[in-house]
Each structure stands twice: as structure tokens, then as C-alpha cells.
Motif scaffolding. Sequence first.
Motif, PDB file in Angstrom:
ATOM      1  N   THR A   1      -6.681  -1.132   5.860  1.00 16.37           N
ATOM      2  CA  THR A   1      -6.794  -0.492   4.558  1.00 16.37           C
ATOM      3  C   THR A   1      -7.959  -1.088   3.788  1.00 16.37           C
ATOM      4  OG1 THR A   1      -5.563   0.175   2.583  1.00 16.37           O
ATOM      5  CG2 THR A   1      -5.141  -2.041   3.415  1.00 16.37           C
ATOM      6  N   TYR A   2      -8.063  -0.711   2.531  1.00 11.79           N
ATOM      7  CA  TYR A   2      -9.176  -1.078   1.649  1.00 11.79           C
ATOM      8  C   TYR A   2      -9.358  -2.592   1.578  1.00 11.79           C
ATOM      9  CZ  TYR A   2     -11.614  -1.563  -2.877  1.00 11.79           C
ATOM     10  OH  TYR A   2     -12.470  -1.908  -3.890  1.00 11.79           O
TER      11      TYR A   2
ATOM     12  N   ALA B   1       0.851  -1.186   0.000  1.00  8.37           N
ATOM     13  CA  ALA B   1       0.000   0.000   0.000  1.00  8.37           C
ATOM     14  C   ALA B   1       0.887   1.237   0.000  1.00  8.37           C
ATOM     15  CB  ALA B   1      -0.932  -0.002   1.221  1.00  8.37           C
TER      16      ALA B   1
ATOM     17  N   LEU C   1      -4.511   0.558  -7.195  1.00 15.23           N
ATOM     18  CA  LEU C   1      -4.144   1.878  -7.713  1.00 15.23           C
ATOM     19  C   LEU C   1      -3.509   1.760  -9.091  1.00 15.23           C
ATOM     20  CD1 LEU C   1      -3.749   4.929  -7.419  1.00 15.23           C
ATOM     21  CD2 LEU C   1      -1.627   4.455  -6.153  1.00 15.23           C
TER      22      LEU C   1
ATOM     23  N   ILE D   1     -11.068   3.867  -3.266  1.00 11.88           N
ATOM     24  CA  ILE D   1     -10.348   2.662  -2.847  1.00 11.88           C
ATOM     25  C   ILE D   1      -9.373   2.943  -1.706  1.00 11.88           C
ATOM     26  CG2 ILE D   1     -10.560   1.564  -5.111  1.00 11.88           C
ATOM     27  CD1 ILE D   1      -7.586   2.277  -5.592  1.00 11.88           C
ATOM     28  N   GLY D   2      -9.389   4.163  -1.187  1.00  9.54           N
ATOM     29  CA  GLY D   2      -8.451   4.542  -0.140  1.00  9.54           C
ATOM     30  C   GLY D   2      -9.077   4.531   1.244  1.00  9.54           C
TER      31      GLY D   2
ATOM     32  N   ILE E   1      -9.786   7.132  -6.977  1.00  7.69           N
ATOM     33  CA  ILE E   1      -8.734   6.801  -6.013  1.00  7.69           C
ATOM     34  C   ILE E   1      -9.242   6.967  -4.591  1.00  7.69           C
ATOM     35  CG2 ILE E   1      -6.495   7.566  -5.117  1.00  7.69           C
ATOM     36  CD1 ILE E   1      -5.710   8.079  -8.072  1.00  7.69           C
ATOM     37  N   ASN E   2      -9.999   8.005  -4.347  1.00  5.36           N
ATOM     38  CA  ASN E   2     -10.583   8.165  -3.018  1.00  5.36           C
ATOM     39  C   ASN E   2     -11.471   6.992  -2.645  1.00  5.36           C
ATOM     40  OD1 ASN E   2      -9.656  10.694  -1.826  1.00  5.36           O
ATOM     41  ND2 ASN E   2     -10.646  11.694  -3.553  1.00  5.36           N
TER      42      ASN E   2
ATOM     43  N   VAL F   1      -3.706   3.744   0.175  1.00  5.96           N
ATOM     44  CA  VAL F   1      -4.284   3.151  -1.026  1.00  5.96           C
ATOM     45  C   VAL F   1      -3.540   1.865  -1.367  1.00  5.96           C
ATOM     46  CG1 VAL F   1      -4.838   3.527  -3.466  1.00  5.96           C
ATOM     47  CG2 VAL F   1      -4.895   5.446  -1.869  1.00  5.96           C
TER      48      VAL F   1
END
Length: 368
Positions: free
Chosen positions: A203-204, A41, A100, A64-65, A61-62, A95
Amino acid sequence: MRVIIAGGGIVGLTAGIAFKSIGWEVLVCEQAPEIRAAGAAIGLWRNALDVFSEVGVGDSINAIGTSVETWFYDAGGRRLRAPGFALAEHQFLLVPRPQLNQLLAAAVGQENIRVNTRILAFEEEADHVKVRFTNGAVERADLLLGADGAYSAVRAQLDPGSAAQEHAGHHVWRGMIAAGDEPAEGSILTVGHQRARGGYVRTYGDQVVWMVNQFDSPAVTGTKKEEALRRAAHLNDNGWNDWLAKLIERTPEEQILHNQIMFVPALPRWTSARVALIGDAAHALSPHISAGGTLGVEDVRVLVNAVQKYEDLATALSAYETNRIPHYARVHELADAVERVRDAHEYAQEYASFTHWMLNDGYRASRA
């Protein structure tokens, strides 16, 4: 206008998106057999997130963050922040690198990406740059962009004698694994004994990312898991950080990443008339400041803005270089201060000083 971009990592792909957005023909060349991520990440600060928004991929992107508010812990678990700094100077978006890179590659367009393609050499002419590849192919473009990382083939020709160097004694171990019953707030970032640092964070996709590193490390002789656990022990007085050790124990050996940290020495130049370096190819940093990716994405904005501002390409590249070289001299000063700290209190102060500069003076300088 046409740009050939060496390197299909985060910075190279972002450059591809940005140049497409201003009407250039783009070819991204990646030496690996596929676009893939190196690492689990990446933390992205506002400097990078604003660039992604400007080129149209910010919302994706936001999505998956995971927003992370950094705290600093000592080896006994005391939670610290330096006084006098804003909350925004302790916030970044974590992320997952694989998602990404896939997202960025889709935005570039598969038709604009070639894998299994490594640059061998380039020749600059008055009206183009000729690029030769190891597979025998030859391409011409207006601009060659070296985004091919710490071991850049483009840099090797542009700046002979600039090979990446070992950050002596600095090693890092990382992993990502499905979340379990560990506390969700994590332990990023713990500053422990024997110059060891690390922690974990969610995280995601209900995953947990963990990391341990050590400066002035003793020789690495064991398995990746054994060595990571040795460093984690330096971050765990009284058992408060047992969760970190448990995460390392649960991570299969083959999923643990270990790196001897490398860096790129200060370069005499980043550009010529039709060639430019960007991201780690120009300034690979020790990852202890958790901002190398952000700063590389910000390079993209500075370069594209210069290309739009100046009709003459050589003038644009010179302006880009003039902006970036002193910028990174300051980055190195601040990063060195973070590295030299003796305890968690000093770390909290020096790290906040770095992020404050990056998000304020550094941000403005990159948009001048």
C-alpha cells in the motif's frame, strides 16, 4: 440549516464534507481526543470513490491510494477468479486509514470538529433537535446524524435494544509494516483450511498491510502474534505463503490489531423526524466482504440527495430510510453467501457475485 454529526470516522467526516458542500453549517463530534483511524488500511470501491469525487476530495484520495486487483488463492497457492465477471469487479483502491482520516478532517475544517465530545442524549422538538453531551454541553441543530459506529449512542436512544452483537467465533488480526523483500503481488485473498482467510498487499508509502481472520475460531488464548500465526498456517500448504507468516513475525506485538467481530442487527428504523443513522451505526457488517466503508460512504450520497430533493426534512429522512433498509437486506444476503463458502472456488464465485451487484444494481439504486 445545521447538522450535528456524532462520530469523526470516515463516514462521519465524509458526511461533514457533503453537508458543507450544500451550504449547511456542520459540527462533527468525536469522542476520542483526536481524529484517528481504527485499523491499518481500507479498500474503497467505485461507489465510494465517485462520492469522494463529487464532494471534491477524489483526486487527493486517489493520490494516497494503491490500486489493487483482487485474486483468490487456495491454501496451496492456486490463483483463481470466477469466470464471466469484469475486471472492474475485482478492482478497488487500498487507502491507509490514518492519511485518509487526516485528509477528510482537513476538508471538513478543524473549526467544525470537536474532539473529546460524546453524545449523551437528544430531544426532538418541532423545529430543532437538542443534543446533550457527556461534558454537560448542549447544542441545537436541524438534524442529528449518528455516524458513531457499531456502539452508537445515537442508535441506543433511537432504537432501544439494538446493541451490537458478537459475530460468534469470528476473529480478525491485522497489521501494517514497512515493505521488505516479499513479492509485490501479495496474496489477497487466500481461502484456507479451518475457515481461515487472509493475505497481504502493498500500500501507500512502501508499506504492507496483512490480515488473517477465522470463522468458527477456537478460543483465543495466546498473544496477538501467536494467534495470527496460527491462522496464517491454515493458508500455507507447502510453504507458498511463508511471506505472510514472515510479515506477522516482523510486526511488533503492540502494532497488531485483534478484534472479535461485532455486527449491528437489522433495525426497525434508521430515522425519526430529525435524527438519522448512517454507516456502521446503522448496519455494521462483518468485514469479510471488504466493503463496509464503501457502503457507508454511499449512504452519505443517498442522504444528502434526499435532503436536497425534499423541502421537508422528515420526508427526506423517510426517503433515505426507504432506500437503505432494503438495500442492506440484499447486502446481508450476499455477504452471508460469501461467509458460507467451503473453498476458494466458491469464494471467488460468491465474492464476484457480491461486487457485481454492488457496482451495478446497488450502485444504480443508490443514485435513483
